[in-house]
Each structure stands twice: as C-alpha cells, then as structure tokens.
Enzyme design. Sequence first.
Site, short mmCIF file in Angstrom:
data_model
loop_
_atom_site.label_atom_id
_atom_site.label_comp_id
_atom_site.label_asym_id
_atom_site.label_seq_id
_atom_site.Cartn_x
_atom_site.Cartn_y
_atom_site.Cartn_z
N TRP A 46 10.62 2.79 0.48
CA TRP A 46 9.57 3.44 1.28
C TRP A 46 9.64 2.97 2.72
CZ3 TRP A 46 5.08 6.50 1.03
CH2 TRP A 46 4.04 6.20 1.91
N ASP A 49 5.18 2.76 8.99
CA ASP A 49 4.91 2.54 10.41
C ASP A 49 6.06 1.89 11.18
OD1 ASP A 49 2.48 3.23 9.33
OD2 ASP A 49 1.36 1.60 10.25
N TRP A 104 1.53 -6.18 7.62
CA TRP A 104 1.26 -4.81 8.02
C TRP A 104 1.71 -4.61 9.46
CZ3 TRP A 104 -4.41 -4.17 5.79
CH2 TRP A 104 -4.33 -4.17 4.39
N THR A 105 1.14 -3.66 10.12
CA THR A 105 1.62 -3.26 11.44
C THR A 105 1.13 -4.20 12.53
OG1 THR A 105 1.87 -0.96 10.82
CG2 THR A 105 1.49 -1.38 13.13
N ARG A 170 -7.11 -3.79 12.78
CA ARG A 170 -5.69 -3.76 12.46
C ARG A 170 -4.80 -3.35 13.64
NH1 ARG A 170 -6.34 1.34 8.33
NH2 ARG A 170 -7.85 -0.13 7.48
N ASP A 171 -3.52 -3.63 13.44
CA ASP A 171 -2.42 -3.08 14.25
C ASP A 171 -2.43 -3.54 15.70
OD1 ASP A 171 -2.15 -1.67 11.86
OD2 ASP A 171 -3.07 0.14 12.65
N GLU A 221 -5.73 3.86 14.40
CA GLU A 221 -4.64 3.04 13.88
C GLU A 221 -3.53 2.96 14.92
OE1 GLU A 221 -4.17 2.72 9.40
OE2 GLU A 221 -4.20 4.88 9.71
N TRP A 307 -1.45 10.70 6.03
CA TRP A 307 -2.12 10.03 4.92
C TRP A 307 -2.84 10.98 3.98
CZ3 TRP A 307 -0.48 5.90 3.06
CH2 TRP A 307 0.03 4.87 3.86
#
Length: 503
Positions: A46, A49, A104-105, A170-171, A221, A307
């Site tokens: 998979w 991002d 994560w990102t 996040r991110d 995001e 998404w």
Amino acid sequence: MPHLSRRVFLQSLGATAIATTLGIPSAAADSTSLRAVYHLTPSSGWLSDPQRPIHLGSQDHLYYLHSGQDNAPGWWEHATTTDQAAFTDQGAGIPLTSTDFPVWTGSSVIDTDNTAGFGAGAVVALATQPTGGDRYQQEQYLYYSTDGGYTFTAYGPPVITNPDHNDWFRDPKIHWDTARGEWVVVIGRQQAIWFYTSADLIHWTYRSAFSYTSPNIGGFECPDLFEMTADDGTSHWVLGASTQGDYSGQPDTYGYWVGHWDGTRYTTDGRDPQWLDWGWDWYAAVTWPNAASPDTSRFALGWMNNWHYAGRAVPTDASDGYNGQMSIVRELRLGRQSGGWYTLLSQPVAALQNHVTRTIDLSDVTVNGTVDLPYHGSAYELELDIDWDQLDNVGLSVGKSADGSRHTNIGVYQGSVYVDRRPSDQPAYSFGAYGQSNAPIDPAARTVHLKIFVDKQSVEVYVNAGYTILSNLVGFQPDDTGICVYADNGSATFSRITVREFG
C-alpha cells in the site's frame, strides 16, 4: 456511427519497493498488468501520503507512507529523483518495527546551521504518531539523519504534545522563516491549521490558529506553508491543506490561501480557498522548491486516492499486487490575474518529455457526432485544441473498449469542464457517487487547450494555462485503449493533436 453513452452530470462547483516511474518491474510487459507506466508506484503493498521532498546534492529525496497491506500501519519509504519524472527506490527511511508506533505523515528539513544540535546538514523530520497506539492522542515526534536521509534515529518523547486529546492533530509541515530567523510549523486540525515556531526544531511555541468553518470543507490534512515570488516580482505566502471539500460542493483536494505570515498570524488575501486540483484523486499533496529557481518555481505531487473509497481493494491488488500511485509531478508558478489576485498555475514537469518513447501527430478533424482517432494506447500524453461555435457538449473519450461500451469522457458542458469516469466502472471497483468531477470554465469560451495524461488506471487533465487540473483514478481494463472525439448538436474542430507515448 452511433454516439457513445455520455452521461453528463454537473455537480455543485465551487517493505522494499521498486518505486520507479520508468523502469518498472517486468510485469508491465504483461498484457494483463494494470501497473502504471510513468507514475510512481510501490512494487507491492500500500502506498499513500507523500512526504515533502528535500534537495540534497543533485537529488530530491521523497518519502511516502508504505505498508505491506492495504491501509495498514506502515513506514516512510524513501525514493530519489534527479528530474522529478523517474524515481529510484532507496528502501525504508523511517522503518516500522515491533516496538515502534505507526509513523504517519510529517515533513523533513535540512538543518544547515545545526539549530537542533545533531550536526550541520542533518536531516530533521517531524512526524505524527499515535502515542501508545491511541489514535486520539496524535502527537509530533522528531527523527534525525546524519547520513543524508537514508537512515533515521528517533529522538525520544514527542516534541509537540497534543493539547486536547483530539484525534485531529497531525501532519506537521516545517518551513524556515528567513525574515525572522526561525522555524515555523503548521499542524492540521479539524477545520483549522495551528502555527508553532521554534529556534531549534525541538522546543516549539504555539502562536495562533487559522480557522475556516463555513462552508464546511472538513478537517485539514497535510497542511503546507511557503513563500513564493509571483510573476510580477512581488513576494507572497501560501497556506494550503488537503480537505473534504465535497461536504460543500468543493473538491476533495488541496485548497490554498495566498496571504501573509507575520511571525504570529496568517492573514489571507481572500476569504475562500482556491484549488490546485478539481478531480477526486489528488490528496495529501506536497509542494517543494525547484532547486533551479526556488523563489519563483515549486514542484507538487499528490496521492491519487480519496478517503471515500481509499480503504477498498483496487484492480492492481489482483493484477500486480499493489495499491496506490502518485500523480505526475507538476511545476507551480504564482501568477497575478487581471483582477489583482494571485493564483498558483500548474504545468506538467518538463522532464517528462525526456522519457517519451514515441510521438504521433494526428490529423485535424471536424466532428458533428463521434469519430474514432487512429490510435490505441494505455500510457501516453494527449495534447490538443478544441474549437467550436455553437453546440451542447464537446469532448473526447479515452480508454474506449472495442465495443464502445467502456470509456472515460473528458469535455466541456455548460460552463464546466468535466471528467466522467462512470462508463469505465468495473462493478467490483466502482467509484459510486464520485464518478464525475467538474471544474468551472468561462461559459463564453469557444476554445480549450487540453493536456491529458493517461496511464493504465489514471487520467490527469490540464486545462489551458494550468489554473484548472482534474486528476482521477479510472477503472480501465487492459483492452480499453481506444480514443474518440465527439460533439453534440453542433460541430467542433479538434486540432494540433499530438500523442506522446511512454514506454
């Protein structure tokens, strides 16, 4: 010749991987393969991002989220490029081990002046991780590399803690604020972007929040913040993020605001966002400076997914054992418009042309109805002009099956340019309600210039000067290779038709 079915529906406008674009695994030669030919894909598993690339030596270093199975916890995969068109896999940059939280990102920077203390020129990354595996406690962790971004060491505790246990924190995207001599980072929140500043990349101070709540375009995001010099010589800041704009009839892509950062707050030139893409599949996008002209030119890359359906299996899971691809890289310039406002204009990165294996020029054709073009292919750029006087609908179909029942339509209808992929649907992989994307175009226009990039399972459409782009996944089957042009209730001329094939 009978017309193809063209359903025009106008929505509201408003592990290791051989991650190469050209030089993909040998499965590409298999007639049953659906692997993208000139887009970045993983060899297996998979992809999601992208992480903003950094420039070291003669290469740009791209990291992206990668895992062994669809939408599972993963790591930062590392790929390098010298031309933004072909990427070489370098293995895991920030790996996932049994003792790590899922990474994560985030983003990385080159700490030229050793502000963090890891050494001059160290690569320092901030990335979101769910503390203790609790997705409601997203926090920002630091990693650093002293070997040019090939291996990273975890710093330890989070350097930016979650203030309210909200699951949307996040991110982080880091930018060096030259005017104030400090680092600034933007973090995505629910309908907001928060700003922090730091002298050393480790100790961060909250400064302010930028909010956009009406109309509702969801959580922000992969936010972005950078400075850029426009074509009139003036300097501007740009704040962007990927959003769920379909809540309010807008794109599910990268929205941005041109404005000014004063070290504490961001002030926008206009209330509402502009959009870097109007398709359904250009998400978690990143931009980074063009090393050749960093003040006036940037590159951009997006994850081709959405998404609303990203968690499902896709045809390439079965045909080639992977799920996910990036868009082609585009070059961005900031242009002043006649009304005095500024907008980002996109064009495909020029180096793509160095990878063209064959160029075919087709004859002009005037159509009132439907005409097949004398070309079949599945990995190419199609560039052309369309001119008309009076008609209802005009465009072309790519990925046309031999019986004409399957195809994706690209055209102009009642003040909108559209990509309708519904006739290419495969029942097991349908895009459902997200089958057509639309973008506004001057209703008085009687001509349009298109650059259309078709690659196995994707279509990216660049319109005119590059203010409008529509990027979409499609459900082509291996034999969906034809092209036809059409005009309804009137005639149109299709001219300067050029096909550029990628090997």
